[in-house]
Design an enzyme around this catalytic site. Structure first.
Site, PDB file in Angstrom:
ATOM      1  CG  HIS A   1      -0.260  -0.302   2.514  1.00 23.78           C
ATOM      2  ND1 HIS A   1       0.659   0.561   3.069  1.00 23.78           N
ATOM      3  CD2 HIS A   1      -0.317  -1.363   3.353  1.00 23.78           C
ATOM      4  CE1 HIS A   1       1.106   0.071   4.201  1.00 23.78           C
ATOM      5  NE2 HIS A   1       0.543  -1.110   4.391  1.00 23.78           N
TER       6      HIS A   1
ATOM      7  CG  HIS B   1       4.316  -1.768   1.852  1.00 26.42           C
ATOM      8  ND1 HIS B   1       2.988  -2.105   1.921  1.00 26.42           N
ATOM      9  CD2 HIS B   1       4.935  -2.479   2.832  1.00 26.42           C
ATOM     10  CE1 HIS B   1       2.801  -2.989   2.882  1.00 26.42           C
ATOM     11  NE2 HIS B   1       3.968  -3.224   3.460  1.00 26.42           N
TER      12      HIS B   1
ATOM     13  CD  GLN C   1       7.157 -11.331  10.327  1.00 19.19           C
ATOM     14  OE1 GLN C   1       8.217 -11.375   9.721  1.00 19.19           O
ATOM     15  NE2 GLN C   1       6.487 -10.193  10.448  1.00 19.19           N
TER      16      GLN C   1
ATOM     17  CD  GLN D   1       9.148  -4.858  11.524  1.00 19.74           C
ATOM     18  OE1 GLN D   1       8.574  -5.929  11.648  1.00 19.74           O
ATOM     19  NE2 GLN D   1       9.005  -4.110  10.443  1.00 19.74           N
TER      20      GLN D   1
ATOM     21  CB  SER E   1      -2.335  -1.619   8.443  1.00 21.64           C
ATOM     22  OG  SER E   1      -2.238  -3.000   8.740  1.00 21.64           O
ATOM     23  CB  SER E   2      -1.283  -5.573   4.661  1.00 26.73           C
ATOM     24  OG  SER E   2      -0.161  -4.989   4.060  1.00 26.73           O
TER      25      SER E   2
HETATM   26  O1  PAF Z   1       7.130  -5.190   8.606  1.00 29.85           O
HETATM   27  C1  PAF Z   1       6.981  -6.220   7.923  1.00 29.85           C
HETATM   28  O2  PAF Z   1       6.246  -6.241   6.936  1.00 29.85           O
HETATM   29  C2  PAF Z   1       7.714  -7.492   8.326  1.00 29.85           C
HETATM   30  O3  PAF Z   1       7.763  -7.629   9.703  1.00 29.85           O
HETATM   31  C3  PAF Z   1       9.127  -7.600   7.720  1.00 29.85           C
HETATM   32  C4  PAF Z   1      10.049  -6.497   8.216  1.00 29.85           C
HETATM   33  C5  PAF Z   1       9.030  -7.522   6.197  1.00 29.85           C
HETATM   34  C6  PAF Z   1       9.747  -8.935   8.086  1.00 29.85           C
HETATM   35  O4  PAF Z   1       8.988  -9.999   7.629  1.00 29.85           O
END
Ligand code: PAF
Length: 282
Positions: free
Chosen positions: A34, A37, A61, A154, A186-187
């Site tokens: 989106h 990104h 994750q 993150q 956000s996705s």
């Molecule tokens: O933020 C994200 O989309 C994910 O946590 C990442 C950094 C691509 C790692 O999979």
């Protein structure tokens, strides 16, 4: 723009660029791209000679009861967007390319940092993020990597990993991108029904309210976060996971707004868990 499914393809392309003395930027993503990104890709294209975007829904994750299978995917849309923004290579591996069936090596920060905020309900999340980001760093060997401030914990964790593991990579953070009505992009917004989409505005409205309180001189974290919780609680479709203020670098809880502080929240709207935050600069 090249699309690579294997690690070897990426390595060969990056080697060729390096031989020409070109710099490389990496934008790690899980796809379903989106405008948030897009802003990272634009930054990389502006700052580096070549840009690699990774599109990989990273299984390590996601916890056992999280949305790995349901996570939205649309690779055609993603690759078209990358091309239109001037990316040079999209790395789109299968999980089997990234993880051998008996893979047992993880990268994990062994302090309280990944246990705070989102780590309280997502205990393995940041271990998975550090592991995959570290693998992507080893595969792409970028000069710079671009991450969004929306995922503030993150970002802080990746900065710490880069420092602790001596990666010679500059981490560039990019501001939160919002919809016209304020909701952070956000996705996962795609999971929201129309009524939930409306209710989700309680996150950004509360973030803006908190920001105003701080700008107007509020320094007491208890008063600030309580007012924010009260505001969210008035929305019937919202359920608070956390609203907290932490040191922006260490993620340790703070009692006063002093120095660089991250005020962050995670809120369920129906079954969808959304996050938002604001940063108080030192
Ligand atoms: O933020 C994200 O989309 C994910 O946590 C990442 C950094 C691509 C790692 O999979």
């Amino acid at each position: 723009m090249e699309i690579a499914a294997t690690i070897e393809q990426v390595r060969a392309q990056v080697r060729a660029w390096r031989q020409k003395g070109l710099t490389v930027g990496l934008v790690p993503t899980m796809g379903y791209l989106h405008e948030g990104h897009a802003s990272l890709i634009r930054q990389s294209v502006a700052q580096c000679d070549r840009t690699v975007v990774s599109v990989f829904v990273n299984p390590t994750q996601f916890g056992p009861n999280e949305d790995l299978e349901a996570y939205p995917r649309d690779f055609d849309h993603d690759s078209n967007l990358c091309q239109s923004l001037g990316a040079d290579l999209v790395f789109h591996p299968e999980a089997s390319e990234m993880y051998a069936p008996d893979a047992a090596t993880y990268v994990e920060i062994l302090s309280d940092m990944p246990k705070q905020l989102c780590g309280k309900t997502r205990p393995i999340h940041f271990r998975g993020v550090c592991t995959v980001v570290s693998k992507l760093f080893n595969i792409v060997l970028p000069d710079k990597a671009f991450f969004g401030q929306k995922d503030a914990q993150q970002l802080a964790i990746i900065r710490r990993m880069v420092r602790d593991m001596s990666y010679g990579i500059e981490i560039v953070s990019c501001p939160i991108v919002r919809e016209a009505d304020g909701l952070a992009k956000s996705s996962r917004n795609t999971y929201l029904s129309p009524a939930e989409r409306q209710a989700a505005l309680v996150l950004s409205k509360t973030i803006f309210m908190g920001q105003d309180m701080v700008q107007n001189g509020e320094t007491d974290v208890h008063k600030l976060t309580q007012a924010m919780r009260d505001a969210i609680s008035r929305e019937p479709l919202a359920r608070i996971d956390y609203v907290e203020a932490v040191n922006a670098v260490t993620m340790e809880p703070v009692a006063q707004i002093h120095g660089a502080v991250l005020v962050a929240m995670a809120v369920y709207i129906g079954k969808t868990r959304l996050i938002d935050n604001f940063l108080v600069e030192a």
